[in-house]
Design a protein around this motif. Structure first.
Motif, short mmCIF file in Angstrom:
data_model
loop_
_atom_site.label_atom_id
_atom_site.label_comp_id
_atom_site.label_asym_id
_atom_site.label_seq_id
_atom_site.Cartn_x
_atom_site.Cartn_y
_atom_site.Cartn_z
N CYS A 160 0.83 -1.19 0.00
CA CYS A 160 0.00 0.00 0.00
C CYS A 160 0.87 1.24 0.00
CB CYS A 160 -0.90 -0.01 1.24
SG CYS A 160 -2.00 1.41 1.27
N LYS A 162 -0.55 4.32 0.52
CA LYS A 162 -1.39 5.39 1.04
C LYS A 162 -0.83 6.06 2.30
CE LYS A 162 -5.18 5.37 -1.68
NZ LYS A 162 -4.54 5.19 -2.98
N PHE A 163 -0.11 5.32 3.10
CA PHE A 163 0.50 5.88 4.31
C PHE A 163 -0.48 6.59 5.23
CE2 PHE A 163 4.14 5.13 1.60
CZ PHE A 163 5.06 4.59 2.47
N CYS A 164 -1.58 5.92 5.56
CA CYS A 164 -2.44 6.45 6.62
C CYS A 164 -1.59 6.55 7.89
CB CYS A 164 -3.63 5.52 6.84
SG CYS A 164 -4.65 5.37 5.36
N PHE A 166 -1.80 6.02 10.92
CA PHE A 166 -1.84 5.03 11.99
C PHE A 166 -1.34 3.66 11.56
CE2 PHE A 166 -5.89 5.48 9.78
CZ PHE A 166 -6.05 4.21 9.26
N CYS A 167 -1.07 3.45 10.28
CA CYS A 167 -1.02 2.09 9.72
C CYS A 167 0.39 1.61 9.40
CB CYS A 167 -1.88 2.04 8.46
SG CYS A 167 -1.99 0.40 7.76
N VAL A 169 0.98 -1.08 7.40
CA VAL A 169 1.04 -1.86 6.16
C VAL A 169 2.07 -1.34 5.15
CG1 VAL A 169 -0.30 -2.51 4.10
CG2 VAL A 169 -1.20 -2.99 6.37
N PRO A 170 2.13 -0.02 4.89
CA PRO A 170 3.11 0.44 3.90
C PRO A 170 4.56 0.11 4.30
CG PRO A 170 1.47 2.13 4.29
CD PRO A 170 1.26 1.08 5.34
N GLN A 204 -4.18 -5.46 -0.24
CA GLN A 204 -4.26 -4.49 0.86
C GLN A 204 -4.96 -3.23 0.40
OE1 GLN A 204 -0.86 -6.01 1.19
NE2 GLN A 204 -1.52 -7.07 3.05
N HIS A 242 -9.79 1.43 -0.89
CA HIS A 242 -9.66 2.79 -0.36
C HIS A 242 -10.65 3.68 -1.13
CE1 HIS A 242 -8.08 6.74 0.61
NE2 HIS A 242 -7.36 6.18 1.57
N GLN A 269 -12.89 4.91 8.32
CA GLN A 269 -12.08 5.15 9.54
C GLN A 269 -12.67 6.21 10.46
OE1 GLN A 269 -10.08 2.80 9.70
NE2 GLN A 269 -9.23 2.37 7.67
N ARG A 281 -5.86 10.57 5.40
CA ARG A 281 -6.73 9.75 4.54
C ARG A 281 -6.96 10.39 3.17
NH1 ARG A 281 -7.93 4.57 4.94
NH2 ARG A 281 -10.03 4.95 4.19
FE1 SF4 Z 1 -3.02 1.46 3.20
FE2 SF4 Z 1 -5.34 0.72 4.35
FE3 SF4 Z 1 -3.11 0.98 5.84
FE4 SF4 Z 1 -4.30 3.18 4.85
S1 SF4 Z 1 -5.19 1.71 6.36
S2 SF4 Z 1 -2.07 2.72 4.81
S3 SF4 Z 1 -5.05 2.40 2.89
S4 SF4 Z 1 -3.43 -0.51 4.20
#
Ligand code: SF4
Ligand code: 5AD
Length: 442
Positions: A160, A162-164, A166-167, A169-170, A204, A242, A269, A281
């Motif tokens: 991902c 997007k770099f939210c 809080f997240c 995943v990236p 993701q 997203h 969210q 976001r």
């Molecule tokens: Fe990516 Fe979803 Fe995490 Fe946002 S919440 S960074 S869209 S995986």
């Protein structure tokens, strides 16, 4: 001379934490190990290898993995030669730290390196691979074998961008990589020849899909349109999306493709523009609401689900009420809600956290509202005709269980029903977590 332990298949126990992506990855790792003589077991005590396929997305994930590993100590002591592996996002995030803190661990493998698992298991000494190689790990995994029922997942993209705020995943899954469309179509056709009738495309950030197609880059809508042309593939779904990647053609596909089921998981969210901004976001509540209107215009009966975080740093009562207002405005059929928890390394983790009791109160209020909406959505199904794909026999004799088009669990009394059958039913009653229905003729 050989003793039976040399010839008997070795046993693999996998514990899967977290999301559907991990469930899928665990199946693929089991297949990769199966090709190397391992059979899976439900019982860690009898395993020759224990693999923890971890998830990093929520609270104290790494600490939970460390304490689970600690609990494996007596097992390993009782069974010398037992291998212990850590896979998934905690493996990616913690890396060599796991080997340092937990010398009983034999290997640490990140999500991009699962095809190397068999060779890592065979090697001597502690092994680690948490690289992000450019090659496609799916090229190296064996052909899929065991299928569980008429539904399957197919990973179309990972990572991902997007770099939210809080997240993780990236950071743990890396930047977005999409698999080539031709491979995906070939895999989907292969699944269908082996009895699959419903495929859920996974990623993701699945609607950020931008894979190589025969005539340039394809988005998710083009991929779905081509998949809908596969004979015998009756149902398509995709997750997780997203809002900013819901383009016009993807919305149109919900109206155009009967195979695309009327259920969409679209995380928002928060309903507060201030918090959405702080979360990075890059959309507002209004943008989300307009998007829902357009999706409902394309497919009026679509059931919507979402993810919510309560107690993000700086969230005021007013911000929380904005989220509740958004939920009231949309009317969700389901939702997942989480208390914010700081993930080390993410920008939000630098900010002061809200008191835990406040977060608890907000979470309960939000969940109560969602539960009401979920019940209302289920009650509204009573009397309606829907499709159900039978996935397994029910607990009662003559009963079948499957998912409706709208992803509700449905029980049907149907003594001649078979797993894999796609039937029309009329919903006759709604229970808290499922529907009861009767099969319609034809
Ligand atoms: Fe990516 Fe979803 Fe995490 Fe946002 S919440 S960074 S869209 S995986
Ligand atoms: N705290 C709480 N919830 C989180 N999620 C992701 N990161 C966090 C975090 N740090 C939730 C989001 C996401 C879902 C998969 O998990 O709602 O959509």
């Amino acid at each position: 001379m050989t003793d039976s332990s040399d010839t008997a298949p070795k046993k693999l126990f996998i514990k899967t934490y977290g999301c559907q992506m991990n469930v899928y990855d665990s199946e693929r790792m089991a297949e990769a190990m199966g090709a190397n003589g391992y059979v899976t077991t439900e019982n860690a005590e009898e395993a020759d290898m224990v693999l923890l396929n971890t998830c990093h997305i929520r609270e104290k994930a790494a600490e939970k993995v460390y304490s689970d590993l600690g609990r494996l100590r007596p097992l390993k002591a009782a069974k010398p030669g037992m291998k212990i592996g850590v896979a998934g996002c905690v493996a990616q995030a913690e890396g060599a730290e796991i080997l340092r803190r937990m010398p009983l661990v034999d290997l640490v493998v990140g999500p991009q390196s699962y095809h190397r698992l068999p060779e890592m298991v065979a090697a001597e000494g502690q092994q680690i691979d948490t690289d992000f190689p450019l090659e496609d790990k799916f090229d190296h995994l064996p052909e899929r074998k065991a299928l569980r029922g008429p539904t399957a997942f197919l990973t179309v993209q990972e990572g991902c961008d997007k770099f939210c705020a809080f997240c993780v995943v990236p950071y743990t899954r890396g930047s977005e990589v999409s698999r080539p469309a031709a491979r995906l179509l070939a895999e989907a056709r292969d699944l269908v020849t082996r009895g699959v009738r419903e495929i859920t495309l996974l990623g993701q950030n699945v609607n950020g899909y931008h894979g190589a197609g025969e005539d340039g880059v394809w988005g998710l809508s083009r991929l779905l349109r081509e998949m809908a042309g596969i004979e015998g593939l009756e149902r398509l779904r995709y997750t997780t999306s997203h809002p900013n990647d819901m383009d016009d053609d993807l919305i149109a596909a919900h109206g155009d493709l009967p195979q695309l089921m009327p259920y969409l998981h679209l995380p928002v969210q928060s309903g507060s523009d201030r918090i959405l901004k702080a979360m990075n976001r890059k959309h507002t509540a209004e943008h989300y609401l307009r998007l829902i209107e357009r999706i409902r215009a394309a497919r009026p009966d679509i059931l919507l689900s979402s993810d919510f975080i309560v107690g993000f740093p700086g969230e005021t009562d007013r911000d929380f009420e904005d989220t509740m207002d958004l939920i009231r405005a949309v009317g969700f059929g389901a939702a997942f809600s989480f208390k914010y928890s700081a993930r080390p390394g993410t920008p939000a983790a630098e900010k002061p956290e809200l008191p835990a009791e406040l977060c608890d109160t907000r979470l309960h209020a939000l969940q109560a509202l969602i539960t009401d909406q979920q019940r209302a959505a289920q009650a509204a199904m009573v009397g309606r005709e829907v499709g159900v794909l039978y996935e397994k026999p029910g607990r009662m004799p003559g009963q079948m269980v499957g998912k409706s088009d709208h992803l509700h669990a449905v029980h049907v009394m149907d003594p001649t029903g078979k797993v894999g059958e796609l039937v029309r039913v009329r919903v006759i009653a709604a229970a808290p977590n499922s529907l009861a229905a009767e099969r319609l003729p034809g």
